[in-house]
Each structure stands twice: as C-alpha cells, then as structure tokens.
Design an enzyme around this catalytic site. Structure first.
Site, PDB file in Angstrom:
ATOM      1  N   GLY A 486       0.643  -1.166   0.131  1.00  0.00           N
ATOM      2  CA  GLY A 486      -0.124   0.004  -0.085  1.00  0.00           C
ATOM      3  C   GLY A 486       0.844   1.351  -0.086  1.00  0.00           C
ATOM      4  CD  GLU A 509       8.461  13.816 -17.128  1.00  0.00           C
ATOM      5  OE1 GLU A 509       9.202  13.845 -18.115  1.00  0.00           O
ATOM      6  OE2 GLU A 509       8.455  14.269 -16.124  1.00  0.00           O
TER       7      GLU A 509
END
EC number: 2.3.1.48
Length: 612
Positions: A486, A509
C-alpha cells in the site's frame, strides 16, 4: 618466348580499353619440391604514350604487324555489348603482346571475323584467387607503377597462394547460443543445458529457460509450446470473426464468445482446491528439502488449473523475451551490471542496469548506506562507514509525519549528491528513467518508516519545480521490500495532496513503468468510485471531479472508459453509476486491515515553494 594475340581482360563493355602492353615472363623455380616448373609474373608497362626510344627498345619492335598506317584489331572474348542483336561496327585497337600456343609470328586479325572463337589456347590456367576462382578483371595485375620488379611479382603470387592455403584453418561460424558466449552452461545443478522452457530452442544457459529448474523435461516444453501456438491461432481466428461481425461503434459491447469465455473462467476458478492433503504437503516438503532453491517449488493444487496455466504462459513469454535480449547482445555474461545490492538489512536483486561508475558496476554486488545512499565496494568499507555515518534520515525538511511514516522534501540544488545517488538507486528498478545527474531543477519527496535505528527508505517521487505541463510526478519508486503493502498508493495520494494545496490539477509524466501504470489506474479507480459513492446529484461534471480530486480530466475519462461507465446516447455523454462496482469497492475497503496506509491532510505541514 611465345607471343600471341589477346585482348586485355579489363576492357569495358562498350569496346574501349586501356592500351597497356603486358609481357608474361616464364620462370623456372628449381627450389620447389612440389614439381612446379614454371611461374608467370605480369609486369605492366606504359601504354601508347611510350616514347619512340622505348618502342625501339621493345622486344617486338621489328614485327611487321605493328604498322602505323593500318591499325589492327585485338582479339578478345565476347562482351555484353557484342551479344546484343543490333550489329555493332567493330573498332580497331592496337595489337597487344601475349603468349600463344601457336606460331611465334604476330599478325593483325579482324575480330569481327572471329567473334565466336577463342584467340589462343593457353598452356596453363591463370593463378587462383584465395577463394579458388580465377580473376575476372585486372584485380590481380598491378598497374600502379610501370617499374614493378620481377621479384615483387613473384612475391605477390606466393602471398596469394599462401593466403588461399590458410583458409582451411579458419574457425567455423558459431550458431545460435554460441554467438553470444561460447562456453556458457546452465547454472542449475545436474542440467546439461539441453532444451528450453519456451520449447523453441535446443539449448539454454539461464535459469529462466531451464526446463529442469521448472520441474519439466525438454519434450514436455515442446508439447506445451505446440499447445500454446495452437491456442493463439484459434484466438486470432476468433478475433477476426468478431471484427467482421461487429459494427463500428464508440463503445463496443463484449461478444457472445467473450461472455461464454468469462463464464468458463469463473467456473474453472471455482474448482480450486480448498487445501492440500497431508500426502501433498509431505511431497512438497520432501521436494523442498531435496532441492532447496535449485528447483522451483511444486505449484500444483495451490491454485486453479486455469491460473496455473496463465502463470506458465507468462513464464514462457518472459523467458522468450530474455532470450531475444541475449541474442541481441543486450544481456551478456560478464556485462557491467550490478546483480545485487546490500541495502540495510535487505539484499535486493536488481532489475535493470544503472550507470554507476565502472569500477563499481563490474563488481556485481554493491554495498549501500540506507541513510546517506553512499555506495561502496565491500562489506568492510560499509561497516566502517556505518560506524561513523551521522545520517539517520534523509536531508531536507520533514513536511509530513503520522505515526512512523514521514515524508521529507529534498531540494536537488541544495542536496545534489544525495539526489544523484537516489536516482542511480532508482534506475536499478526502473526501466524508463533517464534522469541521473541533472537533479537541480527537481524536488524529491522521500517517504520513510522510522524505528529505533533511524528512518528507513520506503520510496520517493520527484517533480519539477516549474512544470509547464502541470506534471505533479516526474519519477516514482517504491523499494522492492515495501511493494504490495500500500505504500505506492500512499505516494500517489501524497502527490495529489500537494497538487490540492497548490490548487492545481496534476498528472504523472509519461511514460509510466508497468508497475507504475497499474498503481495509477488502481488509484484513479478508487478515487472515482469514492466520489460517485458520495455524490447524490443527478448531473455530474468531469471538470468538477477534476477540481475536487486534482486528477487530470484526461485521466478521469480514460478511467471511466476502462470501467465502462462512460456512454454516448442520443447525442449526450452519460456517466453510468454502476452500483455493482461501488459495492465491490466498499467490500474491499471493509476487509482492509491496514487502514493506517492512508495520507492524512491534517498531518501535512507544507506551503508551496515560490520561484526556484
């Protein structure tokens, strides 16, 4: 000396030729034991531009055929231009001197009368080239200088003969696996390197392609490869049929075949065994004790047959990709690639090449300080470094803390060495990363977990200080020892939390790595389902969702399309609130025990930086 009539072999197809005189000299070599009695050496002289004095000194100056008033035709073989059906007016050329098996007198011969007949019967064949073929042009005749000596000509002929005799000693061309390493062998104990996991190669040299390591034989791998190829052909055929029966719509519904296949998979997964019997457990333990880590654990009856078959296919495909890389030379034995790193209390296997200095990369194993990220060559150097290293957390400002989880903001301009080491470390686990040393325009957000020894690196993400495209993440990494816990989703959530504080809409990006793309899609899905679960209105706006969640509208639309929640009906775009997906997400959230793996906005102590 016998002198005959012959055309130069180097003449062009249009009937033009050089007017060089060549004289073949016969020599006797009595020192050779092979019985060779004569050798010919070709000496080139100046052509028609010779002075009258040199012509007077020529050995054929008194021959009657060299009249200046009646030029003669030189004999030659039939060229391409003379094989054409259209008649060509024969041109006249000065007679050349050469050896003839007939009389020793010279005469002018009209070549048009003898175009299908050879001019002379040679008493010996021309010298052979190193490949065993006679020269077809003047490649073996030295025309660079008119003063070539007789000894140089003989030396040249001898070198040609010697080079031709040495061809038999050339090594044979290596094939297949030998092309990238001749002495490689499989590292699995007891394996003879025969066969391949893909079933397409006769040999292997790595564990990924070893049938014995995967508890298979070479014949079983070939049978499985044939079965996979057959299934691929059937799937491609069914796809073509589906494409022909479909109409071009914006959102294509699943076909009947796909629905049947989905039901079939669900039934196969229901047949999963509830547990292993006592005999099976004893068999697995015996296999593990016998072979240890040199063999793959037995995987039968651990999951459904369908899932096990999918895993086997993925193994074969990965092995095939690795084999292609080896044949292309991208992965070679002994290449400068770090295999493992000692990082804190963990020993991590690397995934990709990182441009560490050559003296470190060639070691294969790198020792690294987990606090300052300095890399070293040996365990002794690391132990001495840890005894005097004063760093217990990353440099920079701690902008978030909740429990044992902290996030530090590190400026690439202020802490250049640390950020460069962090990028080199990340490249070992990221394929598309290109930033290594130019770290000054970036900010790094490093997540750590604290204990009594210090703050241990969990992962990080970087972002540009001034991004014109509003990228909130340039590179993101979760360390392998913390994956599937997680933390990756926490890093993504923290990046969007910063975008909310900045009152901007952000996006990562591109391109994303495979694991990064999976993590981002999972995060976007969770954000949208949570928003739709709390939304009570009848009309919804993508722009409103983007402003509230800081997720780019393009990412929102792509996620809705992947969830089949975006439809086009009667000229309008509709967002379907699929309650089944929302209920499934609520059930998963209830089962999660690690509720602390979330970011708390109240624990963030940060203001957006101004300028650079």
């Amino acid at each position: 000396m016998a002198i005959g009539v012959k055309r130069n072999a180097g003449s062009s197809s249009d009937g033009t030729e050089d007017s060089d005189f060549s004289t073949d000299l016969e020599h006797t070599d009595s020192s050779e034991s092979d019985g060779t009695s004569r050798r010919s050496a070709r000496v080139t002289r100046s052509s028609a531009r010779l002075s009258q004095s040199s012509q007077d000194s020529s050995p054929v100056r008194n021959l009657p055929s060299f009249g200046t008033e009646e030029p003669a035709y030189s004999t030659r073989r039939v060229t391409r231009s003379q094989q054409q059906p259209t008649p060509v007016t024969p041109k006249k050329y000065p007679l050349r001197q050469t050896r003839s098996s007939g009389s020793e007198t010279e005469q002018a011969v009209d070549f048009s009368d003898r175009e299908t007949k050879n001019t002379a019967d040679h008493d010996e064949s021309p010298p052979r080239t190193p490949t065993g073929n006679a020269p077809s042009s003047e490649s073996d005749i030295d025309i660079s200088s008119p003063n070539v000596s007789h000894d140089e000509s003989i030396a040249k002929d001898m070198s040609l003969k010697d080079s031709g005799s040495d061809l038999s000693h050339r090594p044979k061309r290596r094939r297949f696996h030998e092309s990238y390493n001749f002495n490689m062998k499989c590292p699995t104990p007891g394996c003879n390197s025969l066969g391949h996991l893909t079933g397409k190669h006769e040999r292997h040299f790595s564990i990924s392609g070893c049938p014995l390591y995967h508890n298979l034989s070479a014949d079983e791998c070939k049978v499985r490869a044939q079965s996979r190829d057959k299934q691929i052909e059937e799937r491609m055929l069914s796809h073509r049929q589906d494409d022909n029966n479909r109409h071009a719509t914006r959102h294509q519904a699943p076909t009947e075949r796909q629905l049947r296949y989905k039901e079939k998979v669900a039934e196969l997964r229901k047949k999963r065994n509830s547990g292993l019997s006592k005999e099976q457990k004893e068999k697995y333990m015996e296999h593990r004790q016998t072979y240890g880590n040199t063999r793959e654990p037995l995987l039968e009856n651990l999951t459904s047959e369908y899932d096990l078959d999918l895993f086997r296919r993925a193994q074969a495909r990965a092995s095939e990709d690795l084999e292609k890389l080896r044949l292309q030379g991208q992965i070679t034995e002994g290449s400068n690639m770090i295999k493992t790193i000692a990082f804190g209390r963990y020993e991590l296997d690397t995934w990709y090449h990182s441009p560490y200095p050559e003296e470190y990369a060639r070691l294969g194993r790198l020792y690294m300080c987990e606090f300052c990220l300095k890399y070293m060559k040996s365990q002794t150097i690391l132990r001495r470094h840890m005894a005097k290293c004063v760093w217990k957390h990353p440099p920079g400002d701690e902008i978030y803390r909740k429990g044992s989880i902290s996030v530090f903001e590190v400026d690439g301009k202020k802490n250049k060495i640390y950020c460069q080491n962090l990028c080199l470390l990340a490249k070992l686990f990221l394929d598309h990363k290109t930033l290594y040393y130019d770290v000054e325009p970036f900010l790094f957000y490093v997540m750590t977990e604290a204990d009594n020894t210090g703050c241990h690196l969990i992962g990080y993400f970087s972002k540009e200080k001034n991004s014109f495209l509003n990228y909130n993440v340039s590179c993101i990494l979760t360390m392998p020892q913390y994956m599937r816990q997680g933390y990756g989703k926490m890093l993504i959530d923290f990046s969007y939390l910063l975008s909310k504080v900045e009152e901007k809409v952000g996006s990562p990006e591109r391109p994303l790595s495979d694991l990064g793309l999976i993590s981002y899609r999972s995060y976007w899905k969770e954000v949208l389902l949570r928003y739709l679960h709390n939304f009570q209105g009848k009309e919804i706006s993508i722009k409103e969702i983007s402003q509230e969640t800081a997720v780019n509208p393009v990412d929102i639309v792509s996620t809705l399309q992947a969830l089949q929640m975006l439809k086009y009906w009667k000229g309008k775009h509709l967002v379907l609130k699929r309650q089944d997906l929302i209920d499934e997400w609520i059930a998963k959230e209830a089962k999660r025990s690690n509720s602390n793996k979330t970011m708390d906005p109240s624990c963030l102590k940060w203001t957006p930086p101004k300028g650079t």
